[in-house]
Design a protein around this motif. Structure first.
Motif, PDB file in Angstrom:
ATOM      1  N   PHE A   9      75.590  17.553  74.674  1.00  0.00           N
ATOM      2  CA  PHE A   9      74.513  18.489  74.422  1.00  0.00           C
ATOM      3  C   PHE A   9      74.769  19.211  73.108  1.00  0.00           C
ATOM      4  N   LYS A  10      73.718  19.335  72.345  1.00  0.00           N
ATOM      5  CA  LYS A  10      73.801  20.072  71.099  1.00  0.00           C
ATOM      6  C   LYS A  10      73.534  21.545  71.399  1.00  0.00           C
ATOM      7  N   VAL A  11      74.386  22.402  70.907  1.00  0.00           N
ATOM      8  CA  VAL A  11      74.183  23.835  71.098  1.00  0.00           C
ATOM      9  C   VAL A  11      73.005  24.258  70.231  1.00  0.00           C
ATOM     10  N   VAL A  12      72.073  24.957  70.841  1.00  0.00           N
ATOM     11  CA  VAL A  12      70.856  25.354  70.147  1.00  0.00           C
ATOM     12  C   VAL A  12      70.797  26.869  70.088  1.00  0.00           C
ATOM     13  N   ASN A  13      70.458  27.392  68.918  1.00  0.00           N
ATOM     14  CA  ASN A  13      70.299  28.841  68.833  1.00  0.00           C
ATOM     15  C   ASN A  13      68.894  29.216  69.318  1.00  0.00           C
ATOM     16  N   ALA A  14      68.650  30.494  69.441  1.00  0.00           N
ATOM     17  CA  ALA A  14      67.385  30.973  70.012  1.00  0.00           C
ATOM     18  C   ALA A  14      66.180  30.525  69.186  1.00  0.00           C
ATOM     19  N   GLU A  15      66.302  30.537  67.877  1.00  0.00           N
ATOM     20  CA  GLU A  15      65.179  30.143  67.027  1.00  0.00           C
ATOM     21  C   GLU A  15      64.870  28.654  67.189  1.00  0.00           C
ATOM     22  N   ALA A  16      65.906  27.840  67.271  1.00  0.00           N
ATOM     23  CA  ALA A  16      65.693  26.403  67.476  1.00  0.00           C
ATOM     24  C   ALA A  16      65.061  26.144  68.839  1.00  0.00           C
ATOM     25  N   ALA A  17      65.497  26.878  69.860  1.00  0.00           N
ATOM     26  CA  ALA A  17      64.916  26.726  71.197  1.00  0.00           C
ATOM     27  C   ALA A  17      63.436  27.077  71.173  1.00  0.00           C
ATOM     28  N   GLN A  18      63.075  28.146  70.471  1.00  0.00           N
ATOM     29  CA  GLN A  18      61.664  28.530  70.363  1.00  0.00           C
ATOM     30  C   GLN A  18      60.863  27.433  69.677  1.00  0.00           C
ATOM     31  N   ASN A  19      61.405  26.870  68.596  1.00  0.00           N
ATOM     32  CA  ASN A  19      60.699  25.815  67.870  1.00  0.00           C
ATOM     33  C   ASN A  19      60.498  24.575  68.735  1.00  0.00           C
ATOM     34  N   ILE A  20      61.499  24.228  69.524  1.00  0.00           N
ATOM     35  CA  ILE A  20      61.383  23.067  70.406  1.00  0.00           C
ATOM     36  C   ILE A  20      60.319  23.314  71.473  1.00  0.00           C
ATOM     37  N   LEU A  21      60.353  24.502  72.095  1.00  0.00           N
ATOM     38  CA  LEU A  21      59.353  24.809  73.120  1.00  0.00           C
ATOM     39  C   LEU A  21      57.947  24.799  72.534  1.00  0.00           C
ATOM     40  N   LEU A  22      57.772  25.404  71.371  1.00  0.00           N
ATOM     41  CA  LEU A  22      56.453  25.425  70.734  1.00  0.00           C
ATOM     42  C   LEU A  22      56.011  24.016  70.357  1.00  0.00           C
ATOM     43  N   GLY A  23      56.942  23.207  69.860  1.00  0.00           N
ATOM     44  CA  GLY A  23      56.620  21.826  69.510  1.00  0.00           C
ATOM     45  C   GLY A  23      56.205  21.006  70.716  1.00  0.00           C
ATOM     46  N   CYS A  24      56.746  21.360  71.871  1.00  0.00           N
ATOM     47  CA  CYS A  24      56.405  20.657  73.117  1.00  0.00           C
ATOM     48  C   CYS A  24      55.120  21.182  73.733  1.00  0.00           C
ATOM     49  N   GLY A  25      54.522  22.183  73.133  1.00  0.00           N
ATOM     50  CA  GLY A  25      53.284  22.725  73.667  1.00  0.00           C
ATOM     51  C   GLY A  25      53.487  23.801  74.712  1.00  0.00           C
ATOM     52  N   ILE A  26      54.710  24.291  74.825  1.00  0.00           N
ATOM     53  CA  ILE A  26      54.985  25.396  75.745  1.00  0.00           C
ATOM     54  C   ILE A  26      54.823  26.676  74.932  1.00  0.00           C
ATOM     55  N   LEU A  27      53.729  27.369  75.172  1.00  0.00           N
ATOM     56  CA  LEU A  27      53.324  28.488  74.314  1.00  0.00           C
ATOM     57  C   LEU A  27      53.668  29.839  74.942  1.00  0.00           C
ATOM     58  N   PRO A  28      53.825  30.858  74.096  1.00  0.00           N
ATOM     59  CA  PRO A  28      54.209  32.192  74.572  1.00  0.00           C
ATOM     60  C   PRO A  28      53.174  32.886  75.449  1.00  0.00           C
TER      61      PRO A  28
END
Length: 92
Positions: A9-28
């Protein structure tokens, strides 16, 4: 002879996690978005079962673990049925 697969597993920081979720269509605009971000952050610690993770997130947001699980499931459902998970192909 069976070979075990070792997952890395690649360690992901909070900003990268947000970008991945947004890219997947999981919106705030969904509650599950914040629950997922918190769960990702907590998952970096010691190994958890999903139920322990839901409980910890629920304790933070003062909701039940069932509510956390349901909101996360709903976010994933909407992203999946909107075909937004195709974004993950770039990681594999």
């Amino acid at each position: 002879m069976l070979k075990t697969r070792e997952m890395k597993f690649k360690v992901v920081n909070a900003e990268a996690a947000q970008n991945i979720l947004l890219g997947c269509g999981i919106l705030p605009d969904k509650l599950g978005y914040n629950y997922l971000l918190t769960a990702i952050d907590l998952f970096r610690g010691p190994t958890h079962t999903m139920m322990e993770l839901y409980k910890q997130v629920g304790d933070i947001f003062q909701v039940s673990s069932a509510s956390v699980e349901r909101c996360i499931r709903t976010c994933i459902y909407y992203a999946f049925y909107n075909k937004s998970f195709l974004y993950l192909n770039k990681f594999f």
